[in-house]
Every structure is written in C-alpha cells, then in structure tokens.
Design an enzyme around this catalytic site. Sequence first.
Site, mmCIF file in Angstrom:
data_model
loop_
_atom_site.group_PDB
_atom_site.id
_atom_site.type_symbol
_atom_site.label_atom_id
_atom_site.label_comp_id
_atom_site.label_asym_id
_atom_site.label_seq_id
_atom_site.Cartn_x
_atom_site.Cartn_y
_atom_site.Cartn_z
ATOM 1 N N HIS A 65 55.315 -48.358 30.879
ATOM 2 C CA HIS A 65 55.890 -49.677 30.656
ATOM 3 C C HIS A 65 55.102 -50.410 29.589
ATOM 4 O O HIS A 65 53.921 -50.129 29.362
ATOM 5 C CB HIS A 65 55.902 -50.498 31.949
ATOM 6 C CG HIS A 65 54.563 -50.618 32.589
ATOM 7 N ND1 HIS A 65 54.048 -49.648 33.421
ATOM 8 C CD2 HIS A 65 53.607 -51.575 32.513
ATOM 9 C CE1 HIS A 65 52.860 -50.015 33.850
ATOM 10 N NE2 HIS A 65 52.558 -51.171 33.308
ATOM 11 N N CYS A 239 46.674 -55.958 36.390
ATOM 12 C CA CYS A 239 46.564 -54.819 35.485
ATOM 13 C C CYS A 239 46.739 -55.318 34.062
ATOM 14 O O CYS A 239 47.160 -56.458 33.854
ATOM 15 C CB CYS A 239 47.601 -53.737 35.829
ATOM 16 S SG CYS A 239 49.321 -54.207 35.528
#
Length: 720
Positions: A65, A239
């Site tokens: 992603h 993250c």
Amino acid sequence: MSDMITADLVDLDLAAATKDEAARSLAERMRALGRVTDLDGFLADVAAREAQMPTGLDGGIGIPHCRSTHVTDPTLAFGRAPSGIDFGAPDGPADLIFLIAAPAGADDAHLTILSSLARRLMNEDFTSALRATPSPATAAALISGDIEPAEAVAGDAETAGAATAYATDVLAGQEPGKPGVKPALEPAAARGAGGPAAPAGAGAEPGDAAVGGPVVSPGSGDGQGQGEKPFRVVAVTSCPTGIAHTYMAAESLEKAGHAAGVEVAVETQGSAGFTRLDPAVVEAADGVIFAHDVPVRDKERFAGKPTVDVGVKAGINRPAELIAEVREKAARGEVTDTARPTPVERGGAADEGYGTKLRKWLMSGVSYMIPFVAAGGLLIALGFAIGGYEITGAKSVAEVFAWGDHTSWAALLFQIGGLAFSFLIPVLAGYIAYGMADRPGLVPGFVGGAIAITIKAGFLGGLVAGLLAGAVVLAIQKVRVPAVLRGIMPVVVIPLISSVIVGFLMFLVIGEPLARLQQGLTDWLNGLTGANAIILGVILGLMMCFDLGGPLNKVAYTFAVGGLANATDGSLKVMAAVMAAGMVPPLAMALATTVRGKLFTKAERENGKAAWVLGASFITEGAIPFAAADPLRVIPSVMVGGAVTGALSMAFECTLRAPHGGIFVVPLIGNPFLYLVAILAGTVVSAGLVILLKGMRKTSVVSPAAQEAAAEKPTVVAAV
C-alpha cells in the site's frame, strides 16, 4: 467502500511470481479504470513503501500500500495467488494480496474505511471466505462490507457448491480443480490457526501458547477473584504510511486481550489523524504497549507505567506475548518515569547495540536537516544563477530592493536561502538529541547547535552538541523526582538544566577543540589536489553507491552538505563529487535495461524507464528495485561506477554550490562539461559491469526473459 473496489479490480487467479509482478498486475487493473494516472510512478511509490518495511503478514496475507500523487481516487485491488507470493512474512508466501492505493491528499473518511478493511483481515471467517469464493463480484462485495462472510459462502446453491469444492480441495492438500496436485501454498484454513487470524480463544500465536499464559475470560484473569477488576492495558499503534499495519495491530491486540481476560484500549495514530484516549482510561491503565514504527505522539501521557515498546509487526504477529510481557513488568513493579520515553524511531531500544543506536540518532538529525538543505541550498544557487557570485555582498533587501532590478530578486533569493541554511547545524543537533531523548532533548540540542555556529565549530560541533544534549537529558531523566514535580520536568526543569550544562560544556570545555578540528578539516579540503583529491572522490563515490540512499549514503551526503555551510573551494568540490556519484546507479540501470533488456525482467525494464528521470534528478534510490532483485551483481557494479565518477569529478576540479538538483543545476557547476563527462563515464562503467555479470550466468540458470516466455507457455516448462 463499494466505490473503492469492484469486480474489475479482483483477480482470483493472480499469475505472478514476485511481489513486484503482483503489484504491477493489480495496478494495471487500476489504470484501466482510470484510478492510476502513471503506472510506473505509482509502482515506484509502492516499491518505496515496501522498502521501508515488508508488507507480508502471517496467515498468508500481503498488503502492499502507499499514498501517491499518481492515484486519482482511493482504490483497492484484490488478487488471489494459489501458488503464493513472497511478501516477507515470517510464515512464508501470501495467497491473499490486497493493493491499496490512496491519493496523496486522501480524505479522512476514505482512510477510515481502509482502516476498517485492515481490521477485518484479522477475522479468520473473512479470510477463509475470500479463499473460498469463486466469484470476483462476491469477493468485491465481501471486501467492501456489502455482505458478510457467511453470505459470501452461502449466497446461492451454485456459489455454495463451488466454494465447498474449493475448500474441500485445499483442505485435502490439492490444488483447486486439479485432484492429486498439491498447491504451493496452503491457505490459513488448511494450515490451522496460523498467524494473526488464529481463533480468539487461542490467545497466542502458534507455538507460543505457553508464553501467552492461561486463557481466561474477561474479568476472571489469573489470580483475580470474582468482582475484582481485570488487568487494563492501553496501547498505541502506528506505521510509516498509517493505512494498514496501524489498524491491524490494534485489532490483533484487542482480540488477544479479550482472549486473555485483559481490557485493552488502543489509540491508532494513523494517516487519518488520531483521537486521544480518554485521560481517565490512561490513568486507570495497569500497563502500556507501544507497537509502532514512527514516533509515538504525546508519549508523556503514558509515563510512570509498565511499558512494552516494539515494532508494529510485533503487535500483529505476537499480541498475546506482548500482553503477557506487560503483565510481568507490572507484577515486578517495573515502570518508566516521566523523563524516560522511548527515543524516536526506536533509536534507544534496549536490545540494540550502541552502534545501531548511534546510527539511528544521527539519521534522525539528518532526516530533519535535509529539507532545510534542499530549500536553502537551491535558493542560494538560484541567487547565484541570477545575480552572479558577487550577490554575496549585496545589502539586505529589507533596506534596499528595486522591483525592476534582477539583482534585487537575486539578492532576495540568496538571503532567504542563507537564512534557511543558517538553521542546518541547530536543526541537526536538535533532532539528534530528539532521536535520543524525544521532545525534552530539543531545547538543549538547538541551543548546542547555535553555540556550535557561534564558536565556529561547524558541522562537527553540531554533531557533538546533539549527542551531548541527548546524553545530558537522558542522565537527568534517571533522577527520581517526587510525583508532584513530574508534570513540570519536561517543560521547565529538563530544558533549563540541560541547556545550562550543554552551554557550559560547548562554550568552555569542548568548543575550542572542536573549532580547531573543524578548521583543520576545512584547511585539508582546501589543500586537496592531485592524488589526494582523487582518493577522496573514490571513497565518496563508493559510499554514495553502497546502500543507495541508506545510512552510508547519507553520511557522505551530510559530509558534503556540512561543507556548504561555510563554503570553500574544497567543500564545493566535495559536493560536486557526491552528487555526481549519486546520480550514477539509477542512470546505469536505465542504460543497462535499454542496451540489454533481455537480461532483465519486464518489471525491471519498466523501472529502467523511470530510472532515467530519477538518476538525472539525483535520486539514488531509483536503483533500489534492481539492487533488491540482484544485489551481488548490481551493488558492486554501481559502486565501481560511482568511484570512477567521484574520482573524475575531483580530478576535473568540478565545483557545486547547490546541494541537490542533478542535471537541472548544471549551469551552477564549475567545469560543467567535464562534470557531465564524469557522470557519463561512471554510468557506462556501471552499466557495462552489470551487463557483463548478468551475462556470465550459467546456462542452466533460466534468464528473466526466458522465465517470462515460460510463464506464457506452461506446457513447455512442464515438459522440460
């Protein structure tokens, strides 16, 4: 979420052997629908995100992603790869591949939907249904949340029958529809409670049930009688991209806590922003878990409690172990005080050596300094380009400015750039200290950096000041203070005391030796001629090309930029050699894929087209996809070429005042023609070596081109 994924974005028979091929295949579906405008640019963004941290998850899941300017609408594509694709997960290849594409300015609502998907991936029923469905439309509806897993399997008799047959085949160890042929990867349902999708009652990852402790129901944990409050944990997950792993770790921790009878409240610090946990919830918590790969924001809220600090993937893969660990710390009375938050970017992890910690602290300072370098350096270079080098003597534009005079505009650019450049050393020192001690280190770090400028200790003084400030703050934090003073420690006491100590040491103890050392380095650079200059160029070229944008590359670049703060003829030569060598790796890969394309895969040939622009722009990272695929041939080749370019640039006495820009700042380079010759020579040498080494492969090894041809003719491969 139904507008983010449709049946056209689903491939239930994804024929890809590598994660790059899988990403390209799914991205092509996005481009066909107009969701991606520049395929290569988008894939480069995906690869850059993948380079930060592998996106493979236990349980057979790959979730590449990124956020990209080449994406028009938030989009999700799904592929099912029966043969499995390696995404770097500890338990092996992934058969469920989700490619998430978010625009650079994606709104919060869409990112919230993406976080919902990430949480659903922790549901075994959800992943099992995706493995079973034979219909792209059903898979799209399941992912979008329009139907539940049970509905996906039992929608109608035909679908249910096909799904049952699929599940029967994989559970029997056969490839679906091909009796007797065992698949290369067994889905998680066949492997049994694998990875984070293990049944909630298990409470732990496979093989670590003993570590996770006994399974209890909420409110009745071990040692707790009826009516006693359960153990309470607050957690923060984050993250680098803030789209997937952040929310998957949260879901995993919550499920493991429920299984262990522990109350878990999670704050997800993702791309969509974050909502702080209720202060009352934090206050009542018995322990804290940080599962993060970027700094935790407002970390001081959690001080004074037992704390476990790990990377985000640990929160996904072993949540029960983390909960057990924080309970053990609480039982021992082990807490963190107000002044000891975990350093930024995991720089102070207890299980890391001092060399690793030092590198991370220094890189923290460099990463915050580089934007000042880029802005200030380019503005200074533009000022020189417009007004000439005599612009350095211009009066302040606040006093004299003629709207129609180009020299006034040149002076404006130069003076703005000069002010931006004046922050380099304080920012470097401040954020080195920040990397060591978090926010309490900022004030003494900036003060120490400013003193380094005042006493002419330069770049070396900034490095030492940052490390010194961080060390002083960490030492102060070890002192036990009464609870009533803890609130003002990071705001008043620590900045005051640490600034005094750092200022005293910089002014009166180590400042003068550092200034002499800095002056000696400057004199050495100015005196470099002949063989000495060439040797330095070779060393800098090797460093720039060894890790392609990594720590060693940044050390060489920072060394060059540090010299620009007090530019001399020697430091300008160093800057020229560093930028020239840094352009070689991507340019060499672009040339090699153009000259001998059959030695490279289709994906690499496509990356080679983008590498022309990346190399010309001094983006060394453009060669990373090639080095990752074949490091033993690519890295030595580009290092040789970089060394050639660095040596030639020094030998030609090329100079450069701009810290970035590639070929676009060639007019600002001393001896520009010879500078281009140096870059061309290194590029040709590296490309030639890559082609030679790849061409020397044994004939028994199938070439990338042959592999692609074989993939199109499976019957021929089977016969061989």
